[in-house]
Design an enzyme around this catalytic site. Structure first.
Site, PDB file in Angstrom:
ATOM      1  N   LYS A  52     -10.762 -17.900 -26.694  1.00  0.00           N
ATOM      2  CA  LYS A  52     -11.114 -19.317 -26.856  1.00  0.00           C
ATOM      3  C   LYS A  52     -11.452 -19.597 -28.311  1.00  0.00           C
ATOM      4  O   LYS A  52     -11.017 -20.594 -28.886  1.00  0.00           O
ATOM      5  CB  LYS A  52     -12.304 -19.670 -25.947  1.00  0.00           C
ATOM      6  CG  LYS A  52     -11.896 -19.796 -24.482  1.00  0.00           C
ATOM      7  CD  LYS A  52     -13.087 -19.890 -23.550  1.00  0.00           C
ATOM      8  CE  LYS A  52     -12.585 -19.889 -22.092  1.00  0.00           C
ATOM      9  NZ  LYS A  52     -13.640 -19.812 -21.094  1.00  0.00           N
ATOM     10  N   GLN A  96     -19.917 -19.701 -20.430  1.00  0.00           N
ATOM     11  CA  GLN A  96     -18.940 -18.824 -19.781  1.00  0.00           C
ATOM     12  C   GLN A  96     -19.509 -18.291 -18.457  1.00  0.00           C
ATOM     13  O   GLN A  96     -20.602 -17.720 -18.426  1.00  0.00           O
ATOM     14  CB  GLN A  96     -18.586 -17.667 -20.727  1.00  0.00           C
ATOM     15  CG  GLN A  96     -17.543 -16.720 -20.178  1.00  0.00           C
ATOM     16  CD  GLN A  96     -16.173 -17.372 -19.999  1.00  0.00           C
ATOM     17  OE1 GLN A  96     -15.705 -18.112 -20.855  1.00  0.00           O
ATOM     18  NE2 GLN A  96     -15.537 -17.105 -18.867  1.00  0.00           N
ATOM     19  N   ASP A 119     -15.724 -28.241 -19.511  1.00  0.00           N
ATOM     20  CA  ASP A 119     -15.179 -27.567 -18.332  1.00  0.00           C
ATOM     21  C   ASP A 119     -14.944 -28.548 -17.177  1.00  0.00           C
ATOM     22  O   ASP A 119     -14.274 -28.221 -16.206  1.00  0.00           O
ATOM     23  CB  ASP A 119     -16.154 -26.483 -17.857  1.00  0.00           C
ATOM     24  CG  ASP A 119     -15.702 -25.091 -18.255  1.00  0.00           C
ATOM     25  OD1 ASP A 119     -14.488 -24.911 -18.491  1.00  0.00           O
ATOM     26  OD2 ASP A 119     -16.556 -24.192 -18.317  1.00  0.00           O
TER      27      ASP A 119
END
Ligand code: NAD
Length: 282
Positions: A52, A96, A119
């Site tokens: 990422k 995460q 997200d």
């Protein structure tokens, strides 16, 4: 059969995003910023976060990774999220997953401002997506959606069958395809006769986590098949779709690896840029 090249689609998307970041920089004199919080040292999470960060740098985003040991207190993580919520240089925040057991996942998700939730997991974004309003959209289903649209731009009236009902994949995928006027069936572990449900699909999206669950004789001729699954087996990484069998029947199919995976990260960058623009009213 069209082998859907997710690596190429993701590279094309990153190229577009790079140009967009440059023009935003010209206009606003700053670039979108993505901050990732990584807790613990789980190997897959470390790899995801490294990828990422690399991709974010590649398109010119400001990117930062904040690392905590497994033992970090929940309150410390929540305090950091609050700080990032109030930091104007941060457009998007991602924590995460998975988290250590002593940290409440839902609490963490809800602590992130919906406007910075890249997200798309915050209940506000989940609700907005299902109501058809503007929202952050979870990265993996967004990537699947973009791949499907490349093959079939007009999805009006198509029958879509989603295998798996997770909040991460199956449910948001359903909303995205409903918005495109598909007739959507969502199936799961308690579905009776999964094969006959799948056989009705012009589009199949499999997000289950069972190696090669979806067989060739479950697929209608010329269906578009998207394989979200990533399963480690003794034969290497395989998807939720039996690739060799299904490739003989489908019109288009994503490989594993090299299909949905690369699009997931590219869509995270897209979401960061969308958050930046929305927050500036651009
Ligand atoms: P999950 O475990 O949260 O959900 C799995 C879903 O599959 C559940 O809704 C369950 O009801 C359903 N299911 C289980 N057994 C079934 C069966 N026999 N028949 C039909 N449905 C069944 O999983 P998830 O987080 O949605 O992930 C699914 C897969 O996608 C995993 O392999 C994961 O590694 C992969 N994944 C890939 C990406 C990517 O970027 N490509 C991103 C996220 C997840």
């Amino acid at each position: 059969m069209i082998l859907i090249d997710g690596k190429k689609a993701a590279a094309d998307l990153r190229e577009e995003l790079k140009k967009e970041v440059l023009s935003l920089k010209d206009k606003h004199n700053k670039v979108p910023g993505l901050t990732v919080i990584l807790i613990g040292d789980l190997a897959p999470s470390q790899i995801y976060v490294r990828n990422k960060e690399k991709s974010a740098n590649e398109v010119g985003l400001k990117s930062e990774v904040i690392r905590y040991p497994d033992s970090v207190e929940e309150s410390e993580v929540l305090k950091k999220i609050d700080e990032l919520n109030n930091d104007d240089s941060v457009s998007g925040i991602l924590v995460q997953l998975p988290l250590p057991k002593h940290i409440d996942k839902q609490k963490v998700i809800e602590a992130i401002l919906p406007e910075k939730d890249v997200d798309g997991f915050h209940p506000m974004n989940v609700g907005n997506l299902s109501s058809g309003y503007e929202s952050s959209i979870p990265c993996t289903p967004l990537g699947c959606y973009l791949l499907i649209k490349k093959i079939e731009p007009n999805l009006n009236g198509k029958k879509a069958v989603i295998v798996g009902r997770s909040n991460l994949n199956g449910k948001p995928m359903t909303q995205l395809l409903l918005k495109e006027n598909c007739t959507v069936t969502i199936t799961h572990s308690k579905t009776n006769d999964l094969k006959s449900e799948c056989l009705k699909g012009d589009i199949i999206v499999a997000a289950v986590g069972i190696p090669e669950l979806v067989k060739g004789d479950w697929i209608k001729k010329d269906a578009i098949v998207i394989d979200v699954g990533i399963n480690k087996t003794e034969n290497g990484l395989v998807g939720d779709v039996a690739f060799d069998e299904v490739s003989k029947v489908a019109k288009a199919l994503t490989p594993v690896p090299g299909g949905v995976g690369p699009m997931t990260i590219a869509c995270l960058l897209k979401n960061t840029i969308e958050c930046f623009k929305r927050n500036l009213g651009d």
